[in-house]
Design an enzyme around this catalytic site. Structure first.
Site, PDB file in Angstrom:
ATOM      1  N   HIS A  43       0.727  -1.140   0.047  1.00 15.12           N
ATOM      2  CA  HIS A  43       0.068  -0.028   0.061  1.00 15.12           C
ATOM      3  C   HIS A  43       0.927   1.262   0.099  1.00 15.12           C
ATOM      4  CE1 HIS A  43      -2.872  -3.136   1.659  1.00 15.12           C
ATOM      5  NE2 HIS A  43      -3.610  -2.250   1.089  1.00 15.12           N
ATOM      6  N   MET A  64       8.138  -3.370   5.001  1.00 18.40           N
ATOM      7  CA  MET A  64       8.481  -3.202   3.664  1.00 18.40           C
ATOM      8  C   MET A  64       9.247  -1.868   3.364  1.00 18.40           C
ATOM      9  SD  MET A  64       8.076  -6.085   2.654  1.00 18.40           S
ATOM     10  CE  MET A  64       8.485  -6.178   0.772  1.00 18.40           C
ATOM     11  N   ASP A  91      27.255   0.852  -5.543  1.00 19.31           N
ATOM     12  CA  ASP A  91      27.488   1.778  -6.864  1.00 19.31           C
ATOM     13  C   ASP A  91      28.430   2.984  -6.718  1.00 19.31           C
ATOM     14  OD1 ASP A  91      26.571   2.662  -9.339  1.00 19.31           O
ATOM     15  OD2 ASP A  91      26.037   4.453  -8.362  1.00 19.31           O
TER      16      ASP A  91
END
EC number: 4.6.1.17
Length: 161
Positions: A77, A112, A127
């Protein structure tokens, strides 16, 4: 047997309807580790990485990731986050630990978002440092603690080994 909550009557995926759930305060913390060469960690601390301030950029990336979790994980959500905090610790040798705490007053949890935040922060470290250390390992990503909501309090326990 419990009814599966993420399937509609045609047995196709759906996002769970949280309309009837109460708004409550929820908080989650997740961690992730980046294992690297000792020289890489030393250069991060010394500010000697060509792409810039690794931890500042990773912190910003983690916060942005938490805010965009519902765009990345199909059944999540969209949550109006109250707060996201990213912290960095290390063992002064070869391991950087990233922690993210997310907070919301809402109808569903923020686990999450915390997990997404630490993963993207870790990928950002990779990176920014890959030119000097392609052998970095991102590992041990997991939920540390979750508070609030119907399922209550959760605290990670190391598996018996």
């Amino acid at each position: 047997m419990e009814e599966l909550t993420h399937f509609n009557q045609q047995q196709r995926a759906k996002m769970v309807d949280v309309t009837e759930k109460d708004v409550t305060f929820r908080e989650a913390t997740a961690i992730c580790k980046v294992i690297m060469a000792p020289e890489t960690l030393a250069r991060i601390h010394a500010g000697q990485v060509k792409k810039g301030d690794v931890l500042a950029v990773a912190q910003t990336a983690g916060i942005m990731a938490a805010k965009k979790t519902s765009e990345l994980i199909p059944m999540c959500h969209l949550l109006p986050l109250n707060g996201v905090d990213i912290l960095f610790t290390d063992n002064h040798q070869d391991t950087l630990t990233i922690s993210a705490t997310t907070k919301v007053s809402g109808k569903t949890g923020v686990e999450m978002e915390a997990l997404c935040a630490v993963q993207v922060a870790a990928l950002t470290v990779y990176d920014m440092c890959k030119a000097m250390d392609r052998g970095m390992v991102i590992s041990d990503c997991h939920l540390v603690e979750k508070k609030g909501g119907k399922s209550g309090h959760f605290q990670f326990q190391e598996p018996n080994g």
